[in-house]
Write an enzyme that holds these catalytic residues in place. Sequence first.
Site, short mmCIF file in Angstrom:
data_model
loop_
_atom_site.label_atom_id
_atom_site.label_comp_id
_atom_site.label_asym_id
_atom_site.label_seq_id
_atom_site.Cartn_x
_atom_site.Cartn_y
_atom_site.Cartn_z
N GLU B 56 -12.57 18.79 -19.97
CA GLU B 56 -12.25 17.35 -20.51
C GLU B 56 -13.64 16.69 -20.22
O GLU B 56 -14.61 16.84 -19.76
CB GLU B 56 -11.14 16.54 -19.30
N LYS B 69 -18.61 12.51 -18.17
CA LYS B 69 -18.54 13.47 -17.47
C LYS B 69 -17.97 14.67 -18.17
O LYS B 69 -16.81 14.30 -18.84
CB LYS B 69 -17.69 12.98 -16.16
N GLN B 140 -11.63 19.24 -2.26
CA GLN B 140 -11.70 17.74 -1.97
C GLN B 140 -11.38 17.29 -0.61
O GLN B 140 -11.62 16.18 -0.41
CB GLN B 140 -10.68 17.22 -2.83
N THR B 201 -3.31 19.02 -3.80
CA THR B 201 -3.17 20.29 -4.10
C THR B 201 -3.55 20.65 -5.64
O THR B 201 -3.71 19.74 -6.31
CB THR B 201 -1.66 20.62 -3.90
N GLY B 226 -1.99 15.40 -8.69
CA GLY B 226 -1.15 15.41 -10.01
C GLY B 226 -2.13 14.79 -10.82
O GLY B 226 -2.23 13.47 -11.02
N ASP B 227 -2.67 15.41 -11.84
CA ASP B 227 -3.77 14.67 -12.57
C ASP B 227 -3.98 15.36 -13.96
O ASP B 227 -4.93 15.29 -14.58
CB ASP B 227 -5.13 14.66 -11.86
#
Lengths: 342, 342
Positions: B56, B69, B140, B201, B226-227
């Site tokens: 991305e 980024k 993370q 997760t 959740g991304d």
Amino acid sequence: MTDLLDVQAMARWIQRDGAESILRGMTDYVEADYRRWERFDKTPRVASHTPFGVIELMPTSDGELYSFKFVNGHPMNPARGFQTVTAFGALADVDNGYPIFLAEMTLLTALRTAATSAMVARRLARKDSRVSAMIGSGSQSEFQALAMRAVLGIEDLRIFDVDPGAMEKMRRNLEPLGFRIHQAASTRDAVQGADIVTTCTADKAQATILTDDMIAPGMHINAIGGDCPGKTELDAAILDRGPVFVEFAPQTRIEGEIQQKPADFPVVEMHEVLSGAHPGRSSADEVTIFDSVGFAVSDFSGLRFARDANLGTDLMGQVDLVADPEDPKDLFSLISVMSPVG
Amino acid sequence: MTDLLDVQAMARWIQRDGAESILRGMTDYVEADYRRWERFDKTPRVASHTPFGVIELMPTSDGELYSFKFVNGHPMNPARGFQTVTAFGALADVDNGYPIFLAEMTLLTALRTAATSAMVARRLARKDSRVSAMIGSGSQSEFQALAMRAVLGIEDLRIFDVDPGAMEKMRRNLEPLGFRIHQAASTRDAVQGADIVTTCTADKAQATILTDDMIAPGMHINAIGGDCPGKTELDAAILDRGPVFVEFAPQTRIEGEIQQKPADFPVVEMHEVLSGAHPGRSSADEVTIFDSVGFAVSDFSGLRFARDANLGTDLMGQVDLVADPEDPKDLFSLISVMSPVG
């Protein structure tokens, strides 16, 4: 570690291998990638516009490699001592997502733009083309001239720029390399008798660099300067003189000369010519028009060529951009080595 | 020359200044940027999806600085010895379009994600929050724990991961820093009695990490894993338990937990809470849900903070990414110095 070709290395590579040799090779890479067009993930670039200029990101991927370019376009920059266009970009491995190659792309953009123009002119210009008119003597101009010579053998240039100093600079750079140059008094004078007409001006405005009456039968027009919303170079009437070829229609409709035309104005994507789906030039009298805005697939080809040409040589540097802890779930270990241990 | 903070320098900076001190400062930078939300050019990130993962680009600009980024997400990477997420990015000067700062962003993304979680929890979690449940012990996790302690003073952690080795690693990293850690037998066990529940997760799938019956009144849920499209962590019923807060609704609707809900499902953008337009938590019994997907403005804040903290120090390196000829119209001069002169 990510391989790096910085400005110094890019310049030394071009000096070492020669711009024309590189442009010939890159033209073939660009053509090879446009031939496998359906493999690429294609999207119009993502632009951030301001009153001063634009900053864009141009991503694409063939499913094995991913590339993106960061590029700005600031037409007022030269008056303040800066480049109109600067760029850098990267290749990543699609399989694990890691960046594998970072490169300066100001020089590389000039090379890939010229290689794309040459790839297209090789297909669309008349085979007996001998004279090239070049309107605009900025940063792209010498690269365009060298690509047209490397790929089509063209040595006769008729040049014009509203800035006499820029024209003088272009002559100074190209005459020692064996080009025959006519410094024209006007665009009309430059275009007179040309087989290929390249426009590479940088005004961020709807300009009319070429008018319809300048265009003679059989000309190939290589319009590379009209490349963002509101920025055009051609009299709209020229677009009715012959077939209009583009890199990627959805992007060109936003940014190219065909902004001036309805949304359903017919265009031919260049990969259709390469695959034989479209015949390209149909006669010696036809006017062919390449409405070029610059597309991510050309950057992909340019990055791929630059990497292949320099892999394992002493020009290739490295930059430490990928945090790589021994245990991939333990990113924290990279910063905890100096922490107190219990 | 462009300033550079590579992996080594980023790690040494965090060791030098301390993760918690940096996280406190960065949380304030993130909040300051979300407070001037209307200044930012906002767009959902540009994603290239493959069967292995996603790459991305995340750009934004406040009209003075531009940031982007490059980031990948490859859930199967750790099993092959690679990081799930690696990233790098840059800041550019909008005025002339030149890149001014290039940085590794794997560590920086972990920092800015944790800083954003802390910025939100500071507003939405109960002021008397003392216990944090953390589901997921990957890269993370330690950064999330440190940010919640730095900003909210939370030292009691209840952790769970399906990978016992990852959980052990998290304990090994955090216990020496003074955290009290309960290694739970299940997600249900971990969540029991927690005031703040963080899910981080990495499965690229519609998972149900938390079920509705685990959620007690007054909890703040910090859902960061959740991304991307098709990747969720929460039972959809949880989203009806209380107000759902997001970074930037158009992106979260594509990528967040609310993918599971209709397109008009009500959400509150965090800048509305910061400006006072939305009250945030309305009572001690309310469940608050932060459906975080990661947004470009947080990267902007992270880059800005990292640059400000290291400008002029010996950690800041340089990379030669911008071709800068003396005459800005004479890019060719960079490669012609060794050419024959007429």
